[in-house]
Design a protein around this motif. Structure first.
Motif, PDB file in Angstrom:
ATOM      1  N   ASN A 164       0.842  -1.204   0.000  1.00  0.00           N
ATOM      2  CA  ASN A 164       0.000   0.000   0.000  1.00  0.00           C
ATOM      3  C   ASN A 164       0.876   1.253   0.000  1.00  0.00           C
ATOM      4  OD1 ASN A 164      -2.403  -1.482   0.108  1.00  0.00           O
ATOM      5  ND2 ASN A 164      -2.302  -1.636   2.335  1.00  0.00           N
ATOM      6  N   ASP A 165       0.303   2.360  -0.455  1.00  0.00           N
ATOM      7  CA  ASP A 165       0.998   3.657  -0.456  1.00  0.00           C
ATOM      8  C   ASP A 165       2.336   3.587  -1.196  1.00  0.00           C
ATOM      9  OD1 ASP A 165      -1.003   4.885   1.116  1.00  0.00           O
ATOM     10  OD2 ASP A 165      -0.153   3.937   2.904  1.00  0.00           O
ATOM     11  N   LEU A 185       2.757   4.298  -4.652  1.00  0.00           N
ATOM     12  CA  LEU A 185       2.770   5.560  -5.409  1.00  0.00           C
ATOM     13  C   LEU A 185       2.140   6.648  -4.546  1.00  0.00           C
ATOM     14  CD1 LEU A 185       1.677   4.601  -9.064  1.00  0.00           C
ATOM     15  CD2 LEU A 185       3.998   4.885  -8.164  1.00  0.00           C
ATOM     16  N   THR A 186       2.666   7.842  -4.664  1.00  0.00           N
ATOM     17  CA  THR A 186       2.093   8.965  -3.915  1.00  0.00           C
ATOM     18  C   THR A 186       0.826   9.464  -4.611  1.00  0.00           C
ATOM     19  OG1 THR A 186       3.323  10.601  -5.183  1.00  0.00           O
ATOM     20  CG2 THR A 186       4.412   9.708  -3.202  1.00  0.00           C
ATOM     21  N   GLU A 187       0.061  10.263  -3.881  1.00  0.00           N
ATOM     22  CA  GLU A 187      -1.119  10.904  -4.485  1.00  0.00           C
ATOM     23  C   GLU A 187      -0.714  11.690  -5.733  1.00  0.00           C
ATOM     24  OE1 GLU A 187      -4.201   9.462  -2.837  1.00  0.00           O
ATOM     25  OE2 GLU A 187      -4.608  11.382  -3.800  1.00  0.00           O
ATOM     26  N   LYS A 188       0.417  12.380  -5.603  1.00  0.00           N
ATOM     27  CA  LYS A 188       0.892  13.217  -6.707  1.00  0.00           C
ATOM     28  C   LYS A 188       1.225  12.357  -7.938  1.00  0.00           C
ATOM     29  CE  LYS A 188       4.300  16.822  -7.457  1.00  0.00           C
ATOM     30  NZ  LYS A 188       5.556  17.391  -6.991  1.00  0.00           N
ATOM     31  N   GLU A 189       1.854  11.226  -7.708  1.00  0.00           N
ATOM     32  CA  GLU A 189       2.215  10.349  -8.836  1.00  0.00           C
ATOM     33  C   GLU A 189       0.955   9.754  -9.489  1.00  0.00           C
ATOM     34  OE1 GLU A 189       6.627   8.757  -7.492  1.00  0.00           O
ATOM     35  OE2 GLU A 189       4.864   7.955  -6.482  1.00  0.00           O
ATOM     36  N   CYS A 190       0.001   9.324  -8.653  1.00  0.00           N
ATOM     37  CA  CYS A 190      -1.258   8.788  -9.223  1.00  0.00           C
ATOM     38  C   CYS A 190      -1.945   9.851 -10.063  1.00  0.00           C
ATOM     39  CB  CYS A 190      -2.206   8.331  -8.104  1.00  0.00           C
ATOM     40  SG  CYS A 190      -1.654   6.865  -7.225  1.00  0.00           S
ATOM     41  N   SER A 218      11.627   5.110 -12.058  1.00  0.00           N
ATOM     42  CA  SER A 218      12.045   5.746 -10.804  1.00  0.00           C
ATOM     43  C   SER A 218      12.806   4.751  -9.933  1.00  0.00           C
ATOM     44  CB  SER A 218      10.821   6.275 -10.048  1.00  0.00           C
ATOM     45  OG  SER A 218       9.985   5.199  -9.700  1.00  0.00           O
ATOM     46  N   LYS A 228      12.420   3.918  -6.922  1.00  0.00           N
ATOM     47  CA  LYS A 228      11.668   3.005  -6.047  1.00  0.00           C
ATOM     48  C   LYS A 228      11.131   1.801  -6.817  1.00  0.00           C
ATOM     49  CE  LYS A 228       7.385   5.745  -5.848  1.00  0.00           C
ATOM     50  NZ  LYS A 228       6.532   6.478  -4.901  1.00  0.00           N
ATOM     51  N   GLY A 257      -2.886   4.054  -5.074  1.00  0.00           N
ATOM     52  CA  GLY A 257      -1.495   4.166  -4.654  1.00  0.00           C
ATOM     53  C   GLY A 257      -0.833   2.826  -4.369  1.00  0.00           C
ATOM     54  N   SER A 258      -1.643   1.765  -4.261  1.00  0.00           N
ATOM     55  CA  SER A 258      -1.074   0.437  -3.973  1.00  0.00           C
ATOM     56  C   SER A 258      -0.444  -0.150  -5.237  1.00  0.00           C
ATOM     57  CB  SER A 258      -2.166  -0.533  -3.502  1.00  0.00           C
ATOM     58  OG  SER A 258      -2.886   0.004  -2.429  1.00  0.00           O
TER      59      SER A 258
END
Ligand code: FE2
Length: 268
Positions: free
Chosen positions: A15-16, A18-23, A110, A112, A221-222
């Motif tokens: 979970n979490d 990807l960030t909100e910004k990336e989504c 990226s 990550k 984000g998951s």
């Protein structure tokens, strides 16, 4: 990260990731690509009649190193006209977003994502293909049970899928379903390409054990990591909510890519 669970079950949920910004960036960029996309007669007819199957196949087969747009099968009426606006009619965009589009490329490559691959023991990871999947409200079609290795094959080594939820994925809007531990069963079939012809080798035609499928409901984000032999599927989206997802398939550069895959091995 629980590698033992991944080895036991054939999938892993983080979970979490990807960030909100990336989504939001990926959703927004997909919207831009769709708004720039012209559904010409050539592209539309590809999916409007069954006798255009060869053209459809060619449009698909040539998409490995391109950004191409694929419609839902229920998107067109009997005259070949879109029943809904194009942005509500597309099934997916594929298959080279991860290096042809700068926004998708930045997130796909990226650190990550590369780190996640390395934690999964994918040495010198190579991104093979990318897809943006819309799973549209009301017409988002089912994806029948399959193993990803059927479609992209690496000799003696499963590929790995990363499935990013850009919106909440629920039973109602067509989340993934998997058979936990099902990756320990052999590959059932393989799709092969000979020039512009596609064929299937069938190794086991027994039915899928659908009663063993469990839903993987995940929040935006998951990421769901999928072993290439894990049986998975998704049901129709009959709800009013879309279920956007972004997927990547990876292999280790050290392994042998099957030359008769439909997808040309990326050289980037
Ligand atoms: Fe799949």
């Amino acid at each position: 990260m629980d590698l033992t669970s991944y080895q036991d079950n054939g999938y892993l949920i983080l979970n979490d990731f990807l960030t909100e910004k990336e989504c939001s960036a990926l959703i927004h960029r997909a919207q831009e690509l769709v708004s720039e996309f012209e559904p010409t007669d050539e592209v539309k007819t590809v999916f409007s009649t069954t006798d255009q199957a060869h053209t459809q196949q060619k449009y698909f087969l040539d998409s490995a190193d391109k950004i191409r747009f694929f419609f839902e099968k229920g998107a067109f009426d009997e005259h070949g006209n879109l029943r809904f606006p194009k942005e509500k009619s597309l099934n997916k965009i594929g298959h080279a977003l991860h290096y042809k589009d700068p926004i998708f490329a930045e997130i796909s490559n990226s650190s990550k994502i590369i780190d996640l691959a390395k934690k999964l023991k994918i040495s010198d990871p190579l991104l093979l293909q990318s897809m943006y999947i819309f799973k549209q409200p009301f017409i988002g079609d089912e994806v029948i049970p399959h193993q990803d290795n059927t479609y992209v094959h690496v000799k003696d080594h499963p590929i790995t899928g990363f499935w990013f939820a850009l919106q909440d994925a629920t039973i109602e809007n067509g989340c993934l379903w998997v058979i936990p531990g099902g990756h320990k069963t052999p590959l059932k079939s393989r799709m092969k390409r000979h020039g512009d012809e596609i064929s299937f080798d069938i190794f086991d035609d027994s039915p899928w054990e659908l009663e063993k499928m469990i839903p993987l409901e995940v929040p935006r984000g998951s990421v769901i990591v999928l072993h290439g032999l894990l049986p998975h599927m998704s049901k129709e989206n009959l709800s009013p909510k879309s279920r956007h997802a972004y997927t990547l398939h990876l292999m280790s550069s050290e392994h042998d890519y099957a030359e008769d895959n439909w997808l040309k091995k990326p050289t980037v």
